[in-house]
Design an enzyme around this catalytic site. Structure first.
Site, PDB file in Angstrom:
ATOM      1  N   ILE A   1       3.082   3.892 -11.554  1.00 26.96           N
ATOM      2  CA  ILE A   1       3.518   2.504 -11.382  1.00 26.96           C
ATOM      3  C   ILE A   1       3.225   1.661 -12.613  1.00 26.96           C
ATOM      4  O   ILE A   1       3.474   0.458 -12.621  1.00 26.96           O
ATOM      5  CB  ILE A   1       2.853   1.851 -10.142  1.00 26.96           C
ATOM      6  CG1 ILE A   1       1.325   1.924 -10.244  1.00 26.96           C
ATOM      7  CG2 ILE A   1       3.346   2.485  -8.869  1.00 26.96           C
ATOM      8  CD1 ILE A   1       0.607   1.177  -9.124  1.00 26.96           C
TER       9      ILE A   1
ATOM     10  N   ASP B   1     -10.133  -8.616 -22.522  1.00 23.66           N
ATOM     11  CA  ASP B   1      -8.696  -8.348 -22.593  1.00 23.66           C
ATOM     12  C   ASP B   1      -7.951  -9.120 -21.509  1.00 23.66           C
ATOM     13  O   ASP B   1      -7.152  -8.557 -20.769  1.00 23.66           O
ATOM     14  CB  ASP B   1      -8.438  -6.846 -22.475  1.00 23.66           C
ATOM     15  CG  ASP B   1      -7.016  -6.467 -22.914  1.00 23.66           C
ATOM     16  OD1 ASP B   1      -6.336  -7.329 -23.495  1.00 23.66           O
ATOM     17  OD2 ASP B   1      -6.604  -5.325 -22.670  1.00 23.66           O
TER      18      ASP B   1
END
Length: 983
Positions: free
Chosen positions: A688, A810
């Site tokens: 995915i 991040d």
């Protein structure tokens, strides 16, 4: 006769001239007509492309009308009126290049479209350009091999897109190319050796991709190269010796790959080199002596390898070295003498090696040094340095060595010192009173032979957040009573000392306290009820004392407590009815007088009272009771035999291979086999998503639980040890429970499969939702405000409510997932770091381009401010509906000056917002303006002026202040935050 001839010739000559004039006039008209025709053809082609873009893009190109494109925005022409340049950077264009008919522009040489929202693929035929810049868009697909036909190309910039596939070998045909930027994509395969044919190339930047295989030796032919950046890929093999031929090279970055072998001695030929980064590989052997010739080095990073022998002898011979990190290697011998007079040194990291020698005279005058970590070596001697010459030192760590003597009083002259870690040495004596002159935030003196008390007013340590005095000979309980003046204390470890008496009630006033360890002392009496006021407490250890009585009922308010240990005391009565006690292992509550309650190994309090009644009854009842107990005991023995036999059989079936290391969340019922079966051993049909660290799969377990499984990229050259650093953080990450943070259920390390198991979040990434027109429209302003608030709450929790703090590093729209209600869930801790006070917090670059704080470009210092900046970028992305790109640079300029900037002046705020939504109204308009102001504050260039995430989170939960003017008339200048305005 002659005169007649002349007279007759004059009319002839006149008519001849008329004929020639007529010819040239008709030719000129013909040429002009051709130019007009060409201009009309180019205009039609541009208008055709304009129509293919979305509605907002078309409105931004409103000047594109008529037959003459030379006066249109972003268009430049030559003298003949032919288009030579299409330049529309950061213009919010959304669409593809498919409708731009390049054959219609015979003289086009510059195509500059960076920082837009262009998608689709790169057309295979794009004329004969000199400059092609499509960076910071959403372009996908392969780089077409036809790019090799652009033989006049000078600059090719395709960075920060979604390009995949390999780098075509035809790239070698670009003989005039000087700049090649392909970083921040998903390019894979080998770097073709044909790249070495680019003899005029000055900059080759392929970092942040998925390239694998060896570094081509042919790169050594690129004699014009000044910048070679190949970091953050999966490159293998040895560093080619041919790189030593690159005499003009100033920057060489090969970090964060899987390179092996030795550092080639030929790199010593790179006399112009200022930056050398070989960190985070598997290099071994010694540091070649030839490398001492690199006298222009400004930055040298060789950490996280397997290098041995001595450190580079003349590392600072040129007097320019500012950043030197060689930690996590096997270096031995003394600290190089050249460092003693290295006045340019700014940051030094030599921790976790095997360095030896006397430290007493290893350092001299270092006016610029602000960070030094020498921890975990075998250094000896005393800290008899001239501390007043360390004018800017803020962090000094030398734990885990053999430093002896007393803590020098001269340390108090290092006036900027904020973090001091002298733990695990052989220090004796008392804490010098001069330390009271420092504004310390972190003080770690654990595991020495210190004694006495704190010989100064603890109020001078009012900024102290972390104090560790464990494993010493402290006994003055007055130390504990003074600590109430340390109102910012988060972490307190006073274990393994000789403290006696009762626990002072004053400790209960330390409201920010998250971790308290008083174990292994001689404390007695009851627990002060005031400790129940520590609402943020997460870790509590009171074990191995002589405490007695009931555990105060006020402890029931410690809802944030996750780990507790009260073993080996004299407590009695019921345990508090909170999760930490209910789920505590027996080892954490054992060896007390008579504790009861709902926990492993304890009797229920009602049963305990009943047993006390039984003891008061007659001998007949006692005899019957004992007889019954013997029967029960016999049944239990038989039951245990059957149980262990079945467990043994079950273990043979369920235990994964011996080379599997797993850790699942306590109380979970996950199994390695279930993950493998649910994904059919990671079949691509369950994929995915993909990223730089691995591939994400959807797994539906037999129990119908849906999970997201993130499998790390694995190659035969990668050893299991490469994941050790991340495993050390798994315990903390698995303990995180916050509604806006994706739950981590477990971790598995296997020679074949290494993966993380997360909760599954329905809608996927924020970036995916913003790029989907239908979902983006459904995500109205109310949902977007709630989304931003959720991310802020998550970061505030990580920075201020976790011990130690967690820095994500991040934060981007790819790493924020949205559930069915568009609620935000921060994910992907692949680059996360714990902000340990006993660690450096300096690291190789990590994060996503376009979100990282500007200071990481030159300091690489990881702290909370990095996440704050990324949050600011993310917030603008949510508000604008796309990444803000270069718009941020202008905002940062505006925020750093008190004068108006071109960005803020006359720029209407509503025009900057996502045009797919109607402008916000009423209270929502107030909120949007307020959130934008917070975002601008987070983007300030100087990290010290950014607000904390706790401040941001608090601001987002308060009532929005009213706007000074109508929202429709608000300019960016009205809400831009100038320096010192917030935080």
């Amino acid at each position: 006769m002659a005169s007649q001839i002349v007279l007759l010739s004059i009319p002839s000559l006149f008519f001849s001239l008329l004929a020639y004039a007529s010819f040239f006039t008709s030719f000129a008209y013909s040429a002009a007509g051709a130019e007009v025709a060409n201009g009309r053809k180019e205009a039609e082609a541009l208008l055709e492309w304009k129509v293919s873009l979305d509605n907002r893009s078309q409105s931004l190109l409103s000047s594109w009308a008529g037959d003459s494109p030379c006066n249109w925005v972003g268009i430049s022409c030559d003298k003949s009126g032919s288009v030579t340049t299409i330049s529309l950077p950061h213009s919010s264009l959304r669409g593809t290049l498919n409708s731009l008919r390049f054959p219609s522009f015979p003289n086009l040489i510059n195509l500059i479209l960076h920082n837009n929202s262009l998608y689709g693929s790169i057309p295979s035929h794009i004329g004969n350009l000199i400059r092609l810049d499509l960076s910071s868009n959403k372009i996908s697909g392969n780089i077409p091999p036809e790019v090799g036909k652009l033989v006049s190309l000078y600059l090719l910039d395709l960075s920060n897109n979604n390009l995949s596939g390999g780098l075509p070998t035809s790239i070698g045909n670009l003989s005039n190319l000087s700049f090649l930027y392909l970083y921040g994509n998903e390019l894979s395969g080998f770097i073709p050796r044909e790249v070495g044919m680019l003899e005029h190339l000055s900059a080759l930047q392929l970092l942040y991709n998925n390239f694998e295989g060896p570094i081509p030796a042919s790169i050594g032919n690129m004699k014009s190269l000044t910048s070679l950046l190949l970091s953050f890929n999966y490159l293998t093999g040895a560093i080619p010796a041919s790189l030593g031929n690159l005499g003009k090279l100033t920057i060489l970055d090969l970090s964060s790959n899987n390179l092996t072998g030795i550092i080639p001695a030929s790199l010593g030929n790179l006399k112009s080199l200022s930056t050398l980064d070989l960190s985070d590989n598997s290099l071994f052997g010694t540091f070649p002596p030839e490398m001492n010739n690199l006298t222009h080095l400004y930055l040298l990073q060789i950490h996280s390898n397997r290098l041995s022998g001595n450190l580079p002898r003349d590392v600072c011979l040129g007097g320019l070295l500012s950043y030197f990190s060689a930690f996590e290697n096997y270096f031995t011998g003394p600290i190089p003498k050249s460092l003693k007079n290295c006045s340019s040194l700014v940051r030094l990291r030599l921790e976790r090696n095997q360095l030896s020698g006397n430290i007493s005279e290893a350092f001299g005058k270092h006016p610029n040094l602000y960070y030094m970590d020498l921890s975990d070596n075998v250094l000896h001697g005393e800290l008899a340095w001239k501390w007043d010459q360390f004018n800017n030192l803020t962090t000094f760590k030398i734990s885990g060595n053999k430093i002896s003597g007393e803590i020098p009083a001269a340390l108090g002259k290092a006036s900027h010192l904020q973090a001091l870690d002298l733990s695990s040495n052989q220090l004796v004596g008392r804490i010098p009173k001069e330390l009271g002159n420092l504004k310390l935030i972190k003080l770690e003196l654990n595991d020495n032979k210190l004694s006495g008390d704190i010989p100064f007013d603890v109020a001078s340590l009012s900024d102290l957040e972390r104090l560790g005095l464990a494993a010493n000979n402290f006994s003055a309980t007055a130390i504990l009573k003074q600590l109430d003046k340390c109102s910012k204390l988060i972490f307190l470890n006073m274990s393994k000392n000789r403290f006696a008496g009762s626990i002072p009630a004053e400790i209960g006033s330390l409201q920010p306290l998250e971790s308290l360890d008083l174990s292994w002392n001689s404390l007695m009496g009851g627990i002060a009820p005031e400790l129940g006021h520590l609402q943020r407490l997460e870790f509590l250890n009171l074990s191995h004392n002589m405490l007695s009585g009931l555990i105060p009922t006020s402890f029931s308010r410690l809802k944030g407590l996750t780990k507790v240990d009260v073993s080996y005391n004299k407590f009695e009565g019921p345990i508090p009815d909170i999760k930490a006690f209910r789920e505590a292992p027996f080892e954490a509550i054992r060896n007390n007088t008579n504790l009861c309650g709902n926990a492993t190994g304890l009797e229920a309090c009602s049963a305990l009272m009943k047993n006390k009644t039984v003891h008061k009854k007659g001998p007949e009842v006692v005899f019957l009771t004992v007889f019954s107990l013997l029967g029960i005991l016999l049944g239990l023995i038989l039951g245990f035999l059957i149980f262990f036999q079945s467990r043994r059989k079950k273990r043979l079936v369920e235990t994964p291979q011996r080379d599997v290391s797993v850790r699942w969340c306590p109380g979970g019922d996950l199994r390695y086999e279930d993950i493998i079966e649910a994904t059919e051993e990671f079949d691509s049909k369950y994929c995915i998503g993909t990223g730089g660290y691995g591939v994400v799969y959807k797994a539906v377990l037999p129990s119908e639980q849906v999970l997201a499984v993130k499998k790390f990229h694995q190659t035969p050259e990668v050893e299991m040890s490469s994941l050790k650093a991340f495993r050390s953080e798994i315990d903390v990450l698995m303990g995180i429970r916050h509604r806006n943070i994706v739950k981590l259920y477990g971790f598995c390390s296997h020679a074949k499969h290494s993966f993380l198991v997360y909760e599954f979040v329905e809608r996927g990434s924020l970036r995916k939702v913003l790029n989907d027109e239908e979902q983006a429209v459904k995500m109205d302003w109310d949902k977007r405000m709630n989304l931003i608030k959720g991310v802020a709450n998550a970061l505030s929790y990580m920075h201020h409510d976790c011990s130690p703090p967690i820095i994500h590093r991040d934060i981007s729209s790819n790493n924020v997932l949205l559930d069915s209600e568009y609620e935000a869930h921060v994910s992907d801790f692949g680059t996360a770091r714990l902000l340990m006070p006993d660690s450096s917090n300096w690291t190789s670059f990590a994060g996503t381009f376009g979100y990282t704080a500007p200071e990481l470009a030159y300091t690489m210092k990881v702290d909370e401010n990095c996440d704050v900046f990324s949050f600011g970028v993310l917030t603008l992305e949510v508000m604008m509906g796309k990444h803000p790109g270069d718009f941020i640079s202008s905002l940062m300029l505006s925020a750093s000056t008190s004068s108006s900037s071109p960005t803020g002046h006359n720029t209407i705020m509503k025009d900057v917002l996502d045009q797919r939504l109607p402008p916000p109204e009423n209270e929502l308009a107030d909120g949007v303006a307020h959130v934008a102001k917070l975002a601008f504050a987070c983007l300030q260039t100087d990290p010290h002026y950014r607000p904390t995430m706790r401040h941001v989170s608090t601001e987002l939960t308060t009532r929005w202040p009213p706007l000074p003017k109508l929202f429709s008339a608000m300019e960016l200048e009205d809400i831009l935050v100038h320096r010192n305005a917030i935080g």
